[in-house]
Motif scaffolding. Sequence first.
Motif, PDB file in Angstrom:
ATOM      1  N   ALA A  91       0.853  -1.130  -0.020  1.00 14.08           N
ATOM      2  CA  ALA A  91      -0.145   0.025   0.132  1.00 14.08           C
ATOM      3  C   ALA A  91       0.855   1.174  -0.136  1.00 14.08           C
ATOM      4  CB  ALA A  91      -0.946   0.002   1.348  1.00 14.08           C
ATOM      5  N   LEU A  92       2.180   1.122   0.649  1.00 16.18           N
ATOM      6  CA  LEU A  92       3.062   2.392   0.761  1.00 16.18           C
ATOM      7  C   LEU A  92       4.066   2.352  -0.179  1.00 16.18           C
ATOM      8  CD1 LEU A  92       2.724   3.005   4.633  1.00 16.18           C
ATOM      9  CD2 LEU A  92       1.361   3.997   2.896  1.00 16.18           C
ATOM     10  N   GLY A  93       4.206   1.389  -0.937  1.00 16.75           N
ATOM     11  CA  GLY A  93       5.312   1.339  -1.922  1.00 16.75           C
ATOM     12  C   GLY A  93       6.744   1.095  -1.260  1.00 16.75           C
ATOM     13  N   HIS A  94       6.721   0.110  -0.240  1.00 20.74           N
ATOM     14  CA  HIS A  94       7.958  -0.161   0.166  1.00 20.74           C
ATOM     15  C   HIS A  94       8.292  -1.659  -0.519  1.00 20.74           C
ATOM     16  CE1 HIS A  94       8.700   3.109   2.805  1.00 20.74           C
ATOM     17  NE2 HIS A  94       7.505   3.028   2.985  1.00 20.74           N
ATOM     18  N   GLY A  95       9.159  -2.237   0.202  1.00 25.74           N
ATOM     19  CA  GLY A  95       9.864  -3.553  -0.473  1.00 25.74           C
ATOM     20  C   GLY A  95       9.644  -4.830   0.115  1.00 25.74           C
ATOM     21  N   GLU A  96      10.308  -5.803   0.093  1.00 25.19           N
ATOM     22  CA  GLU A  96       9.672  -7.227   0.390  1.00 25.19           C
ATOM     23  C   GLU A  96       9.873  -7.386   1.820  1.00 25.19           C
ATOM     24  OE1 GLU A  96      12.420 -10.331  -0.177  1.00 25.19           O
ATOM     25  OE2 GLU A  96      14.201  -8.908  -0.375  1.00 25.19           O
ATOM     26  N   VAL A  97       9.113  -8.364   2.311  1.00 27.68           N
ATOM     27  CA  VAL A  97       9.124  -8.618   3.700  1.00 27.68           C
ATOM     28  C   VAL A  97       9.920 -10.002   3.821  1.00 27.68           C
ATOM     29  CG1 VAL A  97       7.674  -9.363   5.688  1.00 27.68           C
ATOM     30  CG2 VAL A  97       6.992  -7.658   4.375  1.00 27.68           C
ATOM     31  N   GLN A 153      11.631  -3.908   4.085  1.00 24.01           N
ATOM     32  CA  GLN A 153      12.874  -3.184   3.034  1.00 24.01           C
ATOM     33  C   GLN A 153      11.811  -1.877   3.027  1.00 24.01           C
ATOM     34  OE1 GLN A 153      15.890  -4.467   1.930  1.00 24.01           O
ATOM     35  NE2 GLN A 153      16.113  -2.266   1.449  1.00 24.01           N
ATOM     36  N   LEU A 154      12.718  -0.892   3.379  1.00 25.30           N
ATOM     37  CA  LEU A 154      11.815   0.440   2.941  1.00 25.30           C
ATOM     38  C   LEU A 154      12.678   1.085   2.032  1.00 25.30           C
ATOM     39  CD1 LEU A 154      12.297   2.051   6.762  1.00 25.30           C
ATOM     40  CD2 LEU A 154      10.430   1.006   5.576  1.00 25.30           C
ATOM     41  N   ASP A 175      18.063   0.907   5.485  1.00 22.25           N
ATOM     42  CA  ASP A 175      16.761   0.702   4.777  1.00 22.25           C
ATOM     43  C   ASP A 175      16.021  -0.293   5.157  1.00 22.25           C
ATOM     44  OD1 ASP A 175      18.385  -1.282   3.794  1.00 22.25           O
ATOM     45  OD2 ASP A 175      17.999  -0.757   1.897  1.00 22.25           O
ATOM     46  N   THR A 176      16.279  -0.924   6.619  1.00 28.07           N
ATOM     47  CA  THR A 176      15.564  -2.022   6.760  1.00 28.07           C
ATOM     48  C   THR A 176      14.891  -1.937   8.177  1.00 28.07           C
ATOM     49  OG1 THR A 176      16.874  -3.494   5.397  1.00 28.07           O
ATOM     50  CG2 THR A 176      15.715  -4.583   7.125  1.00 28.07           C
ATOM     51  N   LEU A 177      13.694  -2.433   8.525  1.00 25.67           N
ATOM     52  CA  LEU A 177      13.149  -2.433   9.782  1.00 25.67           C
ATOM     53  C   LEU A 177      12.806  -3.939  10.194  1.00 25.67           C
ATOM     54  CD1 LEU A 177      10.049  -0.262   9.592  1.00 25.67           C
ATOM     55  CD2 LEU A 177      12.483   0.464  10.359  1.00 25.67           C
TER      56      LEU A 177
END
Length: 127
Positions: free
Chosen positions: A56-62, A72-73, A98-100
């Motif tokens: 939904a927010l255009g971020h990367g893979e989980v 991945q942000l 770039d990662t949470l």
Amino acid sequence: ASCFEYGDQRGTFNGSALMAAIGSAVVETVARPEFLATVAATGDYLAQNLRELSAALGHGEVRGRGLLLALQLNGLDASKVVQSALDRGLLINAPRPDTLRFMPALNVTRTDIDRMRELLEGVLREG
């Protein structure tokens, strides 16, 4: 059982009856099939929520497995996201710029995950 010689390992709670009882209770709880099944299902729920939020927010893979997951942000500084999340009461960390990383307790509930998603979405939308 101990693999240490006297004086090798020091600590306030090492080897006490309380710590032995706690360790035993943890092993008994984790060994119950229904507990681990619940943990697996909750991990799937967390992963699905993170994938939906990312899409939904255009971020990367989980990435990850179970309740140890990473998101991945794209275009955000993860350390700033972590601080903003903490300001709202959400504890996550950033192993990379770039990662949470998400690593909730094994007894996390779906309600807890729903609240986490709500808080995280607010943080990510603010950028």
